[in-house]
Write a protein that holds these residues in place. Structure first.
Motif, PDB file in Angstrom:
ATOM      1  N   SER A   1      17.075 -51.233 -30.884  1.00 42.20           N
ATOM      2  CA  SER A   1      16.751 -50.276 -29.848  1.00 42.20           C
ATOM      3  C   SER A   1      16.053 -51.014 -28.710  1.00 42.20           C
ATOM      4  CB  SER A   1      15.860 -49.165 -30.410  1.00 42.20           C
ATOM      5  OG  SER A   1      14.667 -49.707 -30.893  1.00 42.20           O
ATOM      6  N   LEU A   2      15.747 -50.307 -27.658  1.00 43.93           N
ATOM      7  CA  LEU A   2      15.081 -50.906 -26.511  1.00 43.93           C
ATOM      8  C   LEU A   2      13.764 -51.503 -26.969  1.00 43.93           C
ATOM      9  CD1 LEU A   2      15.627 -51.192 -23.492  1.00 43.93           C
ATOM     10  CD2 LEU A   2      14.270 -49.158 -23.140  1.00 43.93           C
ATOM     11  N   PRO A   3      13.530 -52.793 -26.727  1.00 44.45           N
ATOM     12  CA  PRO A   3      12.317 -53.439 -27.233  1.00 44.45           C
ATOM     13  C   PRO A   3      11.043 -52.835 -26.643  1.00 44.45           C
ATOM     14  CG  PRO A   3      13.771 -55.033 -26.159  1.00 44.45           C
ATOM     15  CD  PRO A   3      14.373 -53.697 -25.974  1.00 44.45           C
ATOM     16  N   LYS A   4      10.021 -52.771 -27.468  1.00 38.60           N
ATOM     17  CA  LYS A   4       8.713 -52.265 -27.057  1.00 38.60           C
ATOM     18  C   LYS A   4       7.953 -53.380 -26.335  1.00 38.60           C
ATOM     19  CE  LYS A   4       9.441 -48.404 -29.160  1.00 38.60           C
ATOM     20  NZ  LYS A   4       9.897 -47.272 -28.440  1.00 38.60           N
ATOM     21  N   VAL A   5       7.136 -52.974 -25.375  1.00 40.34           N
ATOM     22  CA  VAL A   5       6.420 -53.927 -24.533  1.00 40.34           C
ATOM     23  C   VAL A   5       4.938 -53.579 -24.499  1.00 40.34           C
ATOM     24  CG1 VAL A   5       6.171 -54.787 -22.163  1.00 40.34           C
ATOM     25  CG2 VAL A   5       8.443 -54.339 -23.084  1.00 40.34           C
ATOM     26  N   ASN A   6       4.102 -54.601 -24.590  1.00 35.78           N
ATOM     27  CA  ASN A   6       2.667 -54.473 -24.357  1.00 35.78           C
ATOM     28  C   ASN A   6       2.350 -55.232 -23.079  1.00 35.78           C
ATOM     29  OD1 ASN A   6       2.238 -53.113 -26.775  1.00 35.78           O
ATOM     30  ND2 ASN A   6       1.803 -54.992 -27.903  1.00 35.78           N
TER      31      ASN A   6
ATOM     32  N   GLU B   1       4.075 -58.819 -23.318  1.00 37.93           N
ATOM     33  CA  GLU B   1       4.558 -59.211 -24.642  1.00 37.93           C
ATOM     34  C   GLU B   1       5.649 -58.230 -25.050  1.00 37.93           C
ATOM     35  OE1 GLU B   1       0.624 -61.062 -26.742  1.00 37.93           O
ATOM     36  OE2 GLU B   1       0.835 -58.878 -26.714  1.00 37.93           O
ATOM     37  N   MET B   2       6.787 -58.777 -25.479  1.00 38.47           N
ATOM     38  CA  MET B   2       7.926 -57.953 -25.867  1.00 38.47           C
ATOM     39  C   MET B   2       8.349 -58.330 -27.286  1.00 38.47           C
ATOM     40  SD  MET B   2      11.630 -57.630 -23.998  1.00 38.47           S
ATOM     41  CE  MET B   2      10.936 -56.901 -22.533  1.00 38.47           C
ATOM     42  N   ALA B   3       8.457 -57.326 -28.157  1.00 35.35           N
ATOM     43  CA  ALA B   3       8.871 -57.553 -29.538  1.00 35.35           C
ATOM     44  C   ALA B   3      10.398 -57.589 -29.606  1.00 35.35           C
ATOM     45  CB  ALA B   3       8.321 -56.457 -30.441  1.00 35.35           C
ATOM     46  N   VAL B   4      10.959 -58.790 -29.816  1.00 38.80           N
ATOM     47  CA  VAL B   4      12.411 -58.966 -29.873  1.00 38.80           C
ATOM     48  C   VAL B   4      12.775 -59.975 -30.968  1.00 38.80           C
ATOM     49  CG1 VAL B   4      13.116 -58.240 -27.563  1.00 38.80           C
ATOM     50  CG2 VAL B   4      12.116 -60.476 -27.863  1.00 38.80           C
ATOM     51  N   PRO B   5      12.572 -59.599 -32.232  1.00 38.98           N
ATOM     52  CA  PRO B   5      12.869 -60.535 -33.316  1.00 38.98           C
ATOM     53  C   PRO B   5      14.371 -60.774 -33.472  1.00 38.98           C
ATOM     54  CG  PRO B   5      12.315 -58.387 -34.203  1.00 38.98           C
ATOM     55  CD  PRO B   5      12.082 -58.317 -32.721  1.00 38.98           C
ATOM     56  N   GLY B   6      14.701 -61.940 -34.051  1.00 41.07           N
ATOM     57  CA  GLY B   6      16.088 -62.244 -34.369  1.00 41.07           C
ATOM     58  C   GLY B   6      16.885 -62.867 -33.245  1.00 41.07           C
ATOM     59  N   LEU B   7      16.264 -63.132 -32.113  1.00 38.10           N
ATOM     60  CA  LEU B   7      16.972 -63.754 -30.999  1.00 38.10           C
ATOM     61  C   LEU B   7      16.518 -65.202 -30.835  1.00 38.10           C
ATOM     62  CD1 LEU B   7      16.802 -60.814 -28.427  1.00 38.10           C
ATOM     63  CD2 LEU B   7      18.718 -61.455 -29.882  1.00 38.10           C
ATOM     64  N   LYS B   8      17.241 -65.929 -30.006  1.00 38.10           N
ATOM     65  CA  LYS B   8      16.879 -67.311 -29.680  1.00 38.10           C
ATOM     66  C   LYS B   8      16.386 -67.351 -28.234  1.00 38.10           C
ATOM     67  CE  LYS B   8      20.982 -68.477 -30.371  1.00 38.10           C
ATOM     68  NZ  LYS B   8      22.295 -68.326 -30.738  1.00 38.10           N
TER      69      LYS B   8
ATOM     70  N   THR C   1       7.930 -67.020 -29.427  1.00 34.57           N
ATOM     71  CA  THR C   1       7.476 -67.495 -30.726  1.00 34.57           C
ATOM     72  C   THR C   1       7.427 -66.330 -31.707  1.00 34.57           C
ATOM     73  OG1 THR C   1       6.062 -69.113 -29.598  1.00 34.57           O
ATOM     74  CG2 THR C   1       5.614 -68.731 -31.932  1.00 34.57           C
ATOM     75  N   ASP C   2       7.988 -66.552 -32.897  1.00 36.50           N
ATOM     76  CA  ASP C   2       7.932 -65.576 -33.991  1.00 36.50           C
ATOM     77  C   ASP C   2       8.375 -64.168 -33.570  1.00 36.50           C
ATOM     78  OD1 ASP C   2       6.976 -67.553 -35.712  1.00 36.50           O
ATOM     79  OD2 ASP C   2       4.884 -67.124 -35.207  1.00 36.50           O
ATOM     80  N   GLY C   3       9.439 -64.081 -32.780  1.00 37.76           N
ATOM     81  CA  GLY C   3       9.990 -62.785 -32.397  1.00 37.76           C
ATOM     82  C   GLY C   3       9.275 -62.087 -31.261  1.00 37.76           C
ATOM     83  N   ILE C   4       8.291 -62.745 -30.649  1.00 38.18           N
ATOM     84  CA  ILE C   4       7.548 -62.161 -29.529  1.00 38.18           C
ATOM     85  C   ILE C   4       7.806 -62.998 -28.277  1.00 38.18           C
ATOM     86  CG2 ILE C   4       5.283 -61.526 -28.605  1.00 38.18           C
ATOM     87  CD1 ILE C   4       6.028 -59.877 -31.036  1.00 38.18           C
ATOM     88  N   LEU C   5       8.351 -62.344 -27.242  1.00 36.85           N
ATOM     89  CA  LEU C   5       8.502 -62.986 -25.944  1.00 36.85           C
ATOM     90  C   LEU C   5       7.233 -62.703 -25.150  1.00 36.85           C
ATOM     91  CD1 LEU C   5      10.275 -64.456 -23.831  1.00 36.85           C
ATOM     92  CD2 LEU C   5      11.091 -62.194 -23.113  1.00 36.85           C
TER      93      LEU C   5
END
Length: 158
Positions: free
Chosen positions: A50-55, A66-73, A133-137
């Motif tokens: 879904s649309l990534p959550k942002v802090n 900070e954006m939670a986007v795990p599983g990407l490169k 790093t660790d799924g967090i942009l």
């Protein structure tokens, strides 16, 4: 007995057999856009993303996104700054093929998103830095020197 709706020449709707009030068009539109959309509109059917959550945090010296986007490169992300608008987007495609003696099944996976933020004029856009790093942009948006909050000081009375 049926409910008859008449449309007079002025275009307003009235119900001739009951006291049903039709909502105003502008109220309906406001209601539609001011509530969260169901997940069926915001999720990707193939991957469940879904649309990534942002802090967004602000300190005296900078803003941090900070954006939670795990599983990407790292290479999956595109970050652009155009006319004080920071855009973060990605597009990933995945092909899977599973073969068995009786069948072949192919699944196509596709995920994309774009988030955009208007930056305040206090951001020093030459010093923006991003890290994944660790799924967090994490994107550091330093403030211009003149916009940084100065520490409190005591003023003596003469």
């Amino acid at each position: 007995m049926s409910n008859l709706v008449t449309v007079p020449k002025n275009g307003s709707l009235t119900n001739t057999t009951s006291n049903v009030n039709f909502p105003l068009w502008s109220n309906w539109i406001d209601d539609l856009f001011n509530r969260d959309l169901p997940s069926v509109f915001t999720s990707n059917f193939n991957t469940g993303i879904s649309l990534p959550k942002v802090n967004i945090k602000e300190t005296a010296d900078a803003f941090m996104v900070e954006m939670a986007v795990p599983g990407l490169k790292k290479s999956d992300f595109h970050i652009d700054l155009d006319n004080q608008v920071l855009s973060i987007y990605t597009e990933t495609k995945e092909d899977k093929e599973e073969k068995n003696s009786n069948y072949t099944r192919r699944e196509f996976g596709y995920a994309s998103f774009k988030r955009s933020f208007t930056l305040p004029e206090t951001v020093d856009d030459d010093k923006i830095n991003a890290n994944y790093t660790d799924g967090i942009l994490s994107i550091l948006l330093p403030k211009k020197e003149e916009a940084k909050q100065k520490p409190a000081r005591n003023i003596k009375i003469s």
